[in-house]
Structures are given as C-alpha cells and as structure tokens.
Enzyme design. Structure first.
Site, PDB file in Angstrom:
ATOM      1  N   LEU A 655      23.025   5.153  51.886  1.00 45.22           N
ATOM      2  CA  LEU A 655      23.025   5.829  50.593  1.00 45.22           C
ATOM      3  C   LEU A 655      22.438   7.219  50.805  1.00 45.22           C
ATOM      4  O   LEU A 655      21.568   7.412  51.656  1.00 45.22           O
ATOM      5  CB  LEU A 655      22.185   5.065  49.558  1.00 45.22           C
ATOM      6  CG  LEU A 655      22.684   3.695  49.098  1.00 45.22           C
ATOM      7  CD1 LEU A 655      21.694   3.087  48.107  1.00 45.22           C
ATOM      8  CD2 LEU A 655      24.060   3.785  48.463  1.00 45.22           C
ATOM      9  N   ASP A 656      22.909   8.194  50.027  1.00 43.55           N
ATOM     10  CA  ASP A 656      22.358   9.536  50.128  1.00 43.55           C
ATOM     11  C   ASP A 656      20.878   9.539  49.763  1.00 43.55           C
ATOM     12  O   ASP A 656      20.390   8.651  49.051  1.00 43.55           O
ATOM     13  CB  ASP A 656      23.121  10.492  49.205  1.00 43.55           C
ATOM     14  CG  ASP A 656      24.559  10.669  49.647  1.00 43.55           C
ATOM     15  OD1 ASP A 656      24.815  10.525  50.852  1.00 43.55           O
ATOM     16  OD2 ASP A 656      25.425  10.932  48.783  1.00 43.55           O
ATOM     17  N   ARG A 657      20.190  10.556  50.234  1.00 50.10           N
ATOM     18  CA  ARG A 657      18.755  10.668  49.969  1.00 50.10           C
ATOM     19  C   ARG A 657      18.421  10.580  48.484  1.00 50.10           C
ATOM     20  O   ARG A 657      17.516   9.838  48.090  1.00 50.10           O
ATOM     21  CB  ARG A 657      18.210  11.972  50.557  1.00 50.10           C
ATOM     22  CG  ARG A 657      16.728  12.206  50.289  1.00 50.10           C
ATOM     23  CD  ARG A 657      16.345  13.660  50.526  1.00 50.10           C
ATOM     24  NE  ARG A 657      16.441  14.016  51.922  1.00 50.10           N
ATOM     25  CZ  ARG A 657      15.440  13.979  52.782  1.00 50.10           C
ATOM     26  NH1 ARG A 657      14.248  13.588  52.370  1.00 50.10           N
ATOM     27  NH2 ARG A 657      15.613  14.338  54.041  1.00 50.10           N
ATOM     28  N   THR A 659      20.020   9.204  46.044  1.00 54.06           N
ATOM     29  CA  THR A 659      20.552   8.009  45.389  1.00 54.06           C
ATOM     30  C   THR A 659      19.633   6.832  45.636  1.00 54.06           C
ATOM     31  O   THR A 659      19.195   6.600  46.763  1.00 54.06           O
ATOM     32  CB  THR A 659      21.958   7.689  45.915  1.00 54.06           C
ATOM     33  OG1 THR A 659      22.799   8.840  45.749  1.00 54.06           O
ATOM     34  CG2 THR A 659      22.562   6.520  45.160  1.00 54.06           C
ATOM     35  N   HIS A 753      30.850  11.401  49.092  1.00 55.13           N
ATOM     36  CA  HIS A 753      30.428  11.825  47.750  1.00 55.13           C
ATOM     37  C   HIS A 753      31.537  11.564  46.725  1.00 55.13           C
ATOM     38  O   HIS A 753      31.772  12.376  45.821  1.00 55.13           O
ATOM     39  CB  HIS A 753      30.039  13.305  47.732  1.00 55.13           C
ATOM     40  CG  HIS A 753      28.749  13.594  48.421  1.00 55.13           C
ATOM     41  ND1 HIS A 753      28.252  14.868  48.579  1.00 55.13           N
ATOM     42  CD2 HIS A 753      27.826  12.774  49.004  1.00 55.13           C
ATOM     43  CE1 HIS A 753      27.111  14.829  49.224  1.00 55.13           C
ATOM     44  NE2 HIS A 753      26.827  13.561  49.492  1.00 55.13           N
TER      45      HIS A 753
END
Length: 867
Positions: A655-657, A659, A753
């Site tokens: 997961l992105d930072r 999120t 994304h």
C-alpha cells in the site's frame, strides 16, 4: 659504501626534489605578487566594460577567477599584464605553488598522467582519476591558511583552479558527468578540446594529431555549456545561491593539422557560443597570437600555453618562429593567462633525474652520505613544514583528543623495562586467571539484533583422542586427516564451522548445519571486548584463542522472544486482524511504508529489497506476529520443504505510504507463492473507502445489478476497471460545490494509483488530501491538511494452505475450532478480514458538516433579521 651512509642518502632523496620545486615556485610566483596584493572596489558598470561575462555569485569557485582577471586588467601600475598559471600535477605541487603566492593553478592532464600513472598523456587517465586529483588539490588549498594568495574585495581567497577536462571523456552523457564531477570537486573552470577520443598531447603529437571537424567541435563546446547550465540548475534546486558553475575553456588543437585559419574560425565560433575562455593551442609565431587576439572581443578571456621544449635560448627578434614567451610578453600581446602547464613537472623530472644519478653514483660522497647539491636540497625540517607537520602538532597540543583504538592498543602493549616489579607480577597473575566471563547481553552486528548465546574460544582444542578413548570435541574425531590438512586446522587456529562443531557438537552436528547457520548471518565474532561483536561470521573466518563467538537473532516481542533479551518495539502501532501458522493480515497505519525503498516520487519505487529500517512495516512484523509452529523434518534438508517458515514474515503486496488499511503477510514459503499468485491473477477481492472532493453525480459506465457504478478507463494503455458507489454526502465550506462524499471503491484491476487517478480524472472528484492528483486548486489546498483519506478496509482471498491436500485434512479435522474470519464457500476455504475506518474519517466529516451547518444557520439568521 657504508650502510649508514646509504640510509642517509635514501632519507634525503625526497628533499632534493622538494627544494628545487620550492626555489622554482618562488621565482614563478614573484612575477604577479604586486598586482595580486592590490585591492579594488569596482562598480558593476566598470565590470561590464572590462569583462564579457557577468560576475558569478560569491559562492561560486569562478568568482575569484573573475575578480583575478578583472583586477589584472585594471591594474595600470603593473608591468605584468598576464596572470601566470602553473600546471600542477598533485596536491603537494599545488600546495607549494599556492603557499608561494601563485594567483591561479591549472590541473594538467599531462602532469597527472605522468605523476599518477607514469604514462604519457595519450588518453590513459579517466574522469575518476582527474576528478580525484582536482578534488585533492582544491581541498588542500582551501584548508591551508597560507595558501590564500588572491584578494577579492578585501578578502583573502585561495587561488582559483582550472582543470584539464580533455574531450569530455566521451559523448553527451559523459560530458554531463565530467562537468558535474569537476564542478563538485571545486574547480573554477574546465578545459574542453576538439581532439578525437582518446586524445593526445597536442605538442607531442604534432601534425599527426586527430581533430574532429568544425561542426563536431562546436557541438562539443555547446554541450559543455549546456552541461554546465544543467549542473547549475541541479545545484540551485536544493542549495540556495549555489553559484554559477565552472567556466568553460574552449580549446582547439587544430593548428598543426588544419592550419591557422581554421584556428581563427573555431575560436570565433567558440566565442559566439558563450565560452568564457578561448584557448588556441600550439600557435607557431607571435604574429599568429597577435592576429587571434585582434579578431576576438577585447573583453574575452584568452590564454597562451608555453612549453619549454629545449633549454637553449630562443631568438626574441624572430617574430615568425615558434616563440617561448615570458609572462610580460604574453601580457603585451593582450592575453590574460600565461599557462606553463608542464614546467613544474619538467623541474621535478630534472631534479629526480639528478638525484637518482647522484644516489646511484655517489662514490665521492661516501664520507658524508649527502645526495645532491646542498644549495638546492631542502632539509627535513623544511619538508615537515611544507606538508604541515608543524600545524598538526599545534592542533594536537591544543585539542588532545584520543580514540578508542589508541586506548585499546595500550592495554596490549608490553610493560616497560623499568616498570615497578609489583606491577609486572600483577600482570602475570592476571594472565594466569580463569578466562574472562562472556559478555553480557549485547547488540549484534546490525541494528535490532542481539546476541543470545556466546562461546569463548579456549587456549587450544584437543587434536586427538585422549588415552585412546573417543573425544567428541577433538579435531581427529570430527575431521579426517585429509580435511585437517586441507583446512589447515590446528589446536589454536580453526575455521568458524569447525569451531562451532567443537564448541557445541549437539547443536552443530555436521559441517553443513554449521555452514547453514553462518550463511543465515546468525553467527558473529568478538575479537576485542572493548569493540563488542563487530564482525559478521563467514564460512572462511578463522578463529583463535580468546575470541568470542556469538549466536545473534533479531530481538522481538513475540516472534523472536528470548528470556532476558531487551528489544525495541517499532515506533508505531500495527494491529493484527487475523493470524495463523501460514499467513496473517495486519492493519497498516497511514504514513508507514511497506519497504524502506518505497518513495512517493516515482513509478515502481516500492520494489522489494530496499532494506529493513525500523520505520517500515516489514521490520515491524516480527514484533507483532507469533512464530509459526510448523515443524521441519530435518535440519539439513528442511529448505526443500515448501511449508518451511520464513525467517521473516513477508508482505505479499503493498500500500502507498499515505494509504492505511489491510496488508496480507505470508509466514511460509508456500504461502508466499500461493498468495502472490492470487494477487497476480486478480483473485483477491479488495474494498477501499475514501472521501472525495465533490460528489461524483455522473454515472461512469453502465450500472451493475448490485447498483455499483463502473469506471472502465485504460491507464498506460492497459485495462483498468473500478467499481464505486456513494455511501454518504456531507456539506463542506471548502469542497467543490460545497460537498464531500464518502465513497466505497472496488478495484477489479491493479494499476498504479488506479483508484486515485480514476476518481480524479474520470469522475472529476479527487480524493481529499491527494496532493498528486487533486489539481492544487484552492479547494484542494484547503483540504490537504489532514493527509490522504483512503483506507483498504476489507479483503477476501483463498487460504494458502487449507485448500491443499494436506491442509484440507487439517481443515476438516479442526473446522469447528477455526477463527470466524475463515469459512468455506463452495468447497474453497476463504479468509475475509474487515476493519473499521480510521477515526479521522468520521471526525473530519463531522467537523466539515458542523462548520457548514453553523455557517448556514448564521446566514439564515441574518436573512431573517436583516442584520
């Protein structure tokens, strides 16, 4: 010849060269001393009348070169109208010239190739070697207080340094790297020439020199100027007022192969491009130098290079023959810089030749042991003073700091002959005491590791059995005679695997077992008790008496729990939603990266293999998960079992930072493979919840039976599909159309994304706090303060073990005792995990809604009362 006399000659040999260099430097630097000591206060308009280029910022190395040339041009009382430029070849020669007042220095490619490699200037040196030498010279003149020979606006500065950049060492990328590397080294200017690569010394090559055509030469100079501009931009992006970058010295070597007219044409084109210094190499007469200077702009900086090819005097009256000009004559021709690129090297070579001959043929000096002419040889005190021993001794006297190495070395030094007898006896008694106790629990070789078991190496291992009885700890009982000879094993010198087998035969029964543990980076070595366990064990490491061998493991709360071992928990909370012996699901908080190498700056930056920092989810997993209870059949063959537990729990997706939400973790090798395949083939069903800026009213795609909207919009020419629906709307003063929406999202594909870009680009309602895709308008900027509102709050996937034949039997036997998150759906065992949204979602919605309601009630009151 006596041995004592021979030793004296060897010690005095370097002094011969040093004194000759000092004598030459003193005469060289005196030429421009009076001009360099003058101070000027000039207006910018005066600068523009004299100099073609603008004044560089004071932080740029070219700033002092600019003022040096400007002052020399405006110095009317000075007979010398050119600046002597000494060609130095190493840090010592540069330091000596700077100490004697040299106004500027030139890092000669000819000299560096000769002094560093002992080879001719024929393309032998590369950029790394030239950059290293330039950096060393710039560093020594910067830090030496007696090297500040230039006065700029009343301030003493070190001499500016021009560096030979040859042809740029290749094409456009090489040129960019050359200018950047030499600029970072601290040079004021870089010389670029128009030879082919590899280049040759122009004077040595003569008419056989290989030159590129005029168009390529112009493009090379233009590329150097562009590389300089890009270097300046890259520096100014993170360092304010970083400077103007190095000047470009545009040099042509085409005189001998193409004629003087081609020299004129190329120099004029170099000047039009904007090169700060023009350099025509190897012109053949004073008349050619005069014509070149007259054709160029009087404000353009020019240079003449001089090489004394013979010691015989030249005819000054002959204006058509190749001259050897003095600094005054070069100034009279209108040139700014008088470069003597190899003269210092010639002096050094002559001094070394003379000293070597005197050293090898010194029969007349056997009585004194002196080498060389005493009038030209520096004594050892002068040598120490030049290299800076006096300054170093003064510093050590003022700041008497010591290192741990020096203190530890004292502990192993021998006692003095005249020491007190009681002290010596005490030392001998200490040596007869029992071996020192093992160290307390200490850190291992890496951050987060602790040593949990220690073995102290005895004075010697038994080599054979004792009294004919088998001894499990003897070398002969473990190794064959051939292995003992091959591995060179003795009682006081063994390999690390052999030491482990001798120290703990039950734990390390075979060599393969010992080597396996070593290769897992679990064995560390302490050879100095003051230094601790600072050496990671290797299979080829040798072990000696007194060493301490330790077994290290990562300290953890549960996963690597060890009684009495301290550990540092991760700096964030990581709740465990589901866990068994094969997999786990954890709730990652926002602001935490999965791997250290993750960066929000570009695509693919979250790849694995970036390390295990304490601020990552990967490093925190051992602290929150429990070890797998799966047993492996054998110590040596366990690697072939697919269900063997991983040494570290491994996330199978990211997961992105910004999120938050659920992350699936594998605890065995088989689970890692099975779970990764599910994500690859899109079998995992994930649900996200987000707050978007505005309300996506338009129906994107056709409605599905469960009343989901569908976005089918390709990203990077790949299929990308997202299902979404609005859960809740709330009024907001700062949002688009004064509305925020809580939406539920289901990605059917997994593009980069995808959710953020679909909502921003297709629906026109970017996620709140999405600084990448929110458009940076006024409404978006007002809503950025509390981070990204995106959470992965539900995930459903197949269990990686219970759907296998062996796992199916275990599932049927213990189905009633399983966690409620695991159930069977149409013959497939599934895992479903769901979490509540982070508290910031509800608090943000309530805050925005209450502010909008309060503003609406205030407006209604004003309308009713007319106030």
């Amino acid at each position: 010849m006596q041995p004592v006399a021979r030793q004296r000659r060897r010690r005095l040999l370097p002094s011969v060269v040093l004194l000759i260099c000092v004598a030459f430097v003193s005469s060289f630097a005196d030429v421009s001393t009076s001009c360099m000591r003058r101070r000027f206060s000039l207006s910018s308009s005066t600068h523009n009348d004299v100099m073609a280029m603008p004044e560089p910022p004071p932080t740029s190395p070219s700033h002092s070169l600019y003022h040096l040339i400007l002052q020399n041009r405006l110095c009317k009382t000075n007979n010398c109208k050119s600046i002597p430029l000494a060609g130095v070849h190493d840090a010592l020669s540069g330091k000596i010239f700077a100490q004697h007042g040299a106004p500027a220095l030139f890092v000669s490619g000819f000299g560096v190739s000769a002094s560093l490699l002992g080879l001719p200037d024929a393309g032998m040196t590369n950029l790394v070697e030239m950059e290293m030498m330039a950096r060393n010279i710039c560093s020594i003149v910067q830090i030496s207080p007696d090297c500040r020979s230039v006065v700029v606006n009343g301030r003493q500065c070190p001499p500016p340094i021009i560096c030979d950049g040859d042809t740029g060492y290749g094409g456009a990328p090489n040129m960019l790297r050359t200018i950047s590397a030499l600029g970072n080294a601290g040079v004021a200017a870089v010389s670029i020439e128009d030879q082919t690569f590899p280049k040759r010394c122009a004077i040595a090559a003569g008419s056989s020199i290989q030159i590129v055509n005029r168009e390529d030469a112009i493009e090379r100079v233009r590329g150097a100027l562009g590389a300089r501009d890009q270097y300046v931009q890259s520096q100014s992006s993170f360092v304010e007022n970083s400077g103007a970058g190095p000047w470009i010295v545009a040099r042509t070597d085409c005189r001998m192969s193409h004629g003087f007219q081609e020299v004129l044409e190329r120099c004029l084109r170099f000047e039009e491009l904007g090169a700060e210094i023009i350099y025509g190499e190897n012109l053949q007469s004073r008349e050619e130098y005069r014509q070149l200077r007259e054709r160029l702009d009087p404000r353009t900086v020019t240079v003449i290079a001089q090489v004394q090819e013979t010691t015989a005097p030249t005819d000054a009256a002959d204006t058509n023959s190749k001259p050897l000009l003095s600094v005054e004559e070069i100034g009279a021709l209108g040139y700014d810089l008088a470069l003597f690129g190899v003269t210092p090297l010639q002096v050094c070579v002559g001094a070394l030749e003379s000293a070597a001959k005197d050293f090898l043929d010194g029969s007349d000096r056997e009585a004194t042991g002196i080498i060389g002419n005493g009038a030209t040889m520096a004594d050892f005190a002068t040598v120490k003073q030049v290299v800076g021993f006096d300054e170093l001794q003064a510093f050590e006297t003022e700041f008497p700091c010591s290192s741990s190495e020096s203190r530890s070395s004292d502990a192993f030094s021998l006692p003095d002959e005249n020491a007190d007898e009681d002290v010596i006896t005490h030392i001998l008694e200490d040596e007869e005491d029992e071996p020192p106790a093992p160290l307390d629990v200490v850190n291992g070789t890496s951050d987060g590791y602790v040593v949990t078991q220690q073995y102290t190496i005895p004075e010697g291992f038994p080599e054979t059995t004792i009294n004919g009885e088998g001894n499990a700890t003897s070398l002969s009982s473990i190794f064959s005679p051939e292995d003992i000879k091959r591995l060179r094993l003795t009682s006081r010198n063994v390999t690390l695997p052999a030491a482990l087998m001798l120290l703990d035969p039950e734990q390390y029964l075979t060599q393969s077992r010992a080597r396996k543990v070593i290769r897992q980076r679990s064995i560390c070595i302490c050879r100095n008790r003051n230094a601790g366990f600072n050496e990671l064990g290797r299979v080829i490491s040798r072990i000696y008496p007194g060493d301490i061998v330790g077994f290290q493991k990562r300290a953890g709360a549960d996963y690597y729990a060890e009684e009495g071992v301290p550990y540092r928990p991760p700096p964030f909370d990581l709740p465990v939603v589901y866990e068994d012996d094969h997999m786990a699901v954890v709730n990652k908080p926002a602001g935490v990266v999965v791997y250290r190498s993750e960066s929000e700056g570009g695509r693919g930056s979250g790849a694995r293999g970036g390390g295990h920092g304490r601020d990552t989810l990967l490093s925190a997993l051992p602290y929150v998960l429990t070890p797998s209870n799966i047993s492996v059949g054998s110590d040596d063959g366990g690697d072939d079992d697919p269900n063997i537990p991983l040494r570290r729990p491994q996330p199978v997706h990211r997961l992105d930072r910004p999120t938050s939400g659920l992350v699936v973790v594998a605890k065995t090798k088989a689970a890692a493979v099975h779970l990764s395949q599910q994500f690859e083939h899109r079998k995992v069903r994930k649900t996200y919840t987000a707050i978007v800026n505005g309300c996506p009213e338009q129906q994107c795609g056709e409605l599905s039976p469960d009343e989901w909207n569908v976005i089918d919009h390709d990203l990077e020419e790949k299929t990308a599909i997202t299902k979404w629906k609005v859960l809740r709307e709330v009024r907001s003063l700062h949002a688009k159309n004064n509305t925020l929406a809580l939406v539920e999202l289901k990605p059917l594909t997994g593009r980069y994304h995808q959710l953020r870009r679909h909502m921003a680009w297709v629906c026109g309602t970017p996620l709140v706090g999405d600084s990448t895709y929110d458009g940076a308008d006024e409404a978006a900027l007002r809503l950025r303060g509390r981070g990204l509102f995106l959470c992965s709050n539900e995930i459903e996937l197949e269990h990686p073990y219970y759907n296998t034949p062996s796992g199916r039997q275990e599932w049927e036997a213990e189905r009633g005792d399983r966690d409620a998150l695991v159930w069977e759906d149409k013959g497939t065992v599934m895992v479903r995990a769901r979490i509540d949204l982070p508290s910031k979602f509800e608090s943000f919605i309530q805050h925005e809604g209450s502010r909008a309601a309060k503003m609406a009630s205030t407006a209604t009151f004003k309308d009713a009362t007319g106030k």
